[in-house]
Design a protein around this motif. Structure first.
Motif, short mmCIF file in Angstrom:
data_model
loop_
_atom_site.label_atom_id
_atom_site.label_comp_id
_atom_site.label_asym_id
_atom_site.label_seq_id
_atom_site.Cartn_x
_atom_site.Cartn_y
_atom_site.Cartn_z
N GLN A 33 37.07 42.93 38.00
CA GLN A 33 38.50 42.79 38.28
C GLN A 33 38.80 42.26 39.68
OE1 GLN A 33 41.23 45.91 36.78
NE2 GLN A 33 42.07 45.98 38.85
N PRO A 34 38.18 42.80 40.75
CA PRO A 34 38.45 42.24 42.09
C PRO A 34 38.10 40.77 42.21
CG PRO A 34 37.36 44.37 42.27
CD PRO A 34 37.31 43.99 40.83
N VAL A 35 36.96 40.36 41.62
CA VAL A 35 36.56 38.95 41.67
C VAL A 35 37.59 38.09 40.94
CG1 VAL A 35 34.81 37.29 40.93
CG2 VAL A 35 34.12 39.50 41.86
N MET A 36 38.04 38.57 39.78
CA MET A 36 39.02 37.82 39.00
C MET A 36 40.33 37.65 39.78
SD MET A 36 40.57 38.83 35.26
CE MET A 36 41.38 40.30 35.95
N PHE A 37 40.78 38.71 40.45
CA PHE A 37 42.01 38.63 41.24
C PHE A 37 41.89 37.59 42.35
CE2 PHE A 37 44.27 42.96 40.49
CZ PHE A 37 44.54 42.57 39.19
N VAL A 38 40.78 37.65 43.08
CA VAL A 38 40.60 36.70 44.19
C VAL A 38 40.61 35.27 43.67
CG1 VAL A 38 39.02 35.88 45.96
CG2 VAL A 38 39.37 38.33 45.66
N LEU A 39 39.85 35.00 42.62
CA LEU A 39 39.75 33.64 42.11
C LEU A 39 41.07 33.15 41.54
CD1 LEU A 39 36.25 33.79 40.35
CD2 LEU A 39 36.81 32.88 42.61
N LEU A 40 41.75 34.01 40.79
CA LEU A 40 43.03 33.60 40.19
C LEU A 40 44.08 33.31 41.25
CD1 LEU A 40 43.38 35.92 37.06
CD2 LEU A 40 43.05 33.45 37.08
N PHE A 41 44.26 34.24 42.19
CA PHE A 41 45.29 34.05 43.21
C PHE A 41 44.93 32.90 44.15
CE2 PHE A 41 46.70 38.23 41.87
CZ PHE A 41 48.08 38.14 42.00
N ALA A 42 43.66 32.76 44.48
CA ALA A 42 43.25 31.71 45.42
C ALA A 42 43.46 30.32 44.84
CB ALA A 42 41.79 31.90 45.81
N TYR A 43 43.15 30.15 43.56
CA TYR A 43 43.18 28.81 42.99
C TYR A 43 44.43 28.53 42.15
CZ TYR A 43 38.43 28.43 44.66
OH TYR A 43 37.31 28.37 45.48
#
Length: 264
Positions: A33-43
């Motif tokens: 979940q943390p990885v998904m949040f970072v990638l989604l919000f960043a890109y």
């Protein structure tokens, strides 16, 4: 803290960690979940939101860290509520262990999960381009602040789990509290982009202060101050005050509620 209490707490912590070995899917909220949040919000949002002083990715990480740790309240709350509903705590009370060891064991297990979450988020941030631009001691202070805040959230989560009548109530109550508090803040967008009323709410929101403190200590861009209130103008000391106060409050109310709930 006596050696006996710590030994008992370690046993209870090991019990919680054993659940993860049996059901590895429980780790998704602190790994995937943390990885998904970072990638989604960043890109997804990275190209649409303009942040003064640096790119959106360096602005984002402080917000994701605090938001993810805040939502971690659900884990201990669900665990405690489930144990209470299934009568597990009543069986534990028959064991020759200190009463407070049960809550302390939960705290130790959840704290390991929070530390893992911070490591994964920072590692993912480094991969997408986030960097620190502050002295080493400031970075260490930021990490210490994150751990104190995580401790406060865990104890508040333990209190919530003891307070509710069933595990089903945890998700509803938790989201009603945490969702607006984390999103009406400077976590993902600068406060100046909000309507005037929400700017006041976000400026006095402790979550905004904590995020601003983490960004300041990491040397990342901070939202411009639009409302002249002391906490958001002095985020680092204010964040320490909020975190320590929440930690003490969470510990006290969790212990008191647990004694009241488990006293015949």
């Amino acid at each position: 803290m006596s050696n006996t209490l710590m030994m008992d707490a370690t046993i209870f912590a090991r019990r919680n960690l054993e659940h993860i070995r049996q059901v590895p899917e429980k780790l998704t909220n602190v790994t995937i979940q943390p990885v998904m949040f970072v990638l989604l919000f960043a890109y997804v949002f990275g190209g649409a939101i303009d942040v003064e002083g640096a790119g959106y990715k360096e602005y984002l990480i402080g917000g994701i860290l605090i938001q993810t740790l805040a939502f971690a309240m659900m884990g201990p709350a669900m665990s405690i509520a489930t144990d209470l509903q299934e009568g597990v705590i009543d069986r534990f009370r028959s064991l020759p262990s200190r009463r407070s060891a049960y809550l302390l064991g939960h705290y130790l297990a959840e704290m390991l999960g929070s530390i893992l979450t911070v490591i994964i988020l920072l590692g993912t941030g480094l991969i997408v381009g986030w960097r620190t631009h502050a002295p080493f001691l400031d970075v260490i202070q930021a990490l210490a602040l994150l751990l104190v805040f995580a401790s406060a959230i865990i104890w508040l989560g333990l209190w919530l789990g003891i307070l509710v009548r069933s595990p089903d109530a945890v998700m509803g109550i938790g989201f009603v509290i945490i969702f607006p508090v984390t999103f009406i803040s400077n976590a993902f967008v600068p406060i100046e982009s909000m309507p005037n009323v929400l700017q006041w709410v976000a400026s006095v929101n402790p979550v905004s202060v904590l995020i601003a403190a983490v960004r300041t200590l990491f040397g990342n861009p901070v939202s411009p101050v639009t409302k002249q209130v002391w906490p958001i103008e002095h985020p680092v000391p204010a964040a320490w005050m909020y975190s320590v106060a929440l930690l003490l409050l969470g510990w006290v109310i969790a212990q008191r509620r647990y004694r009241a709930r488990t006293t015949d």
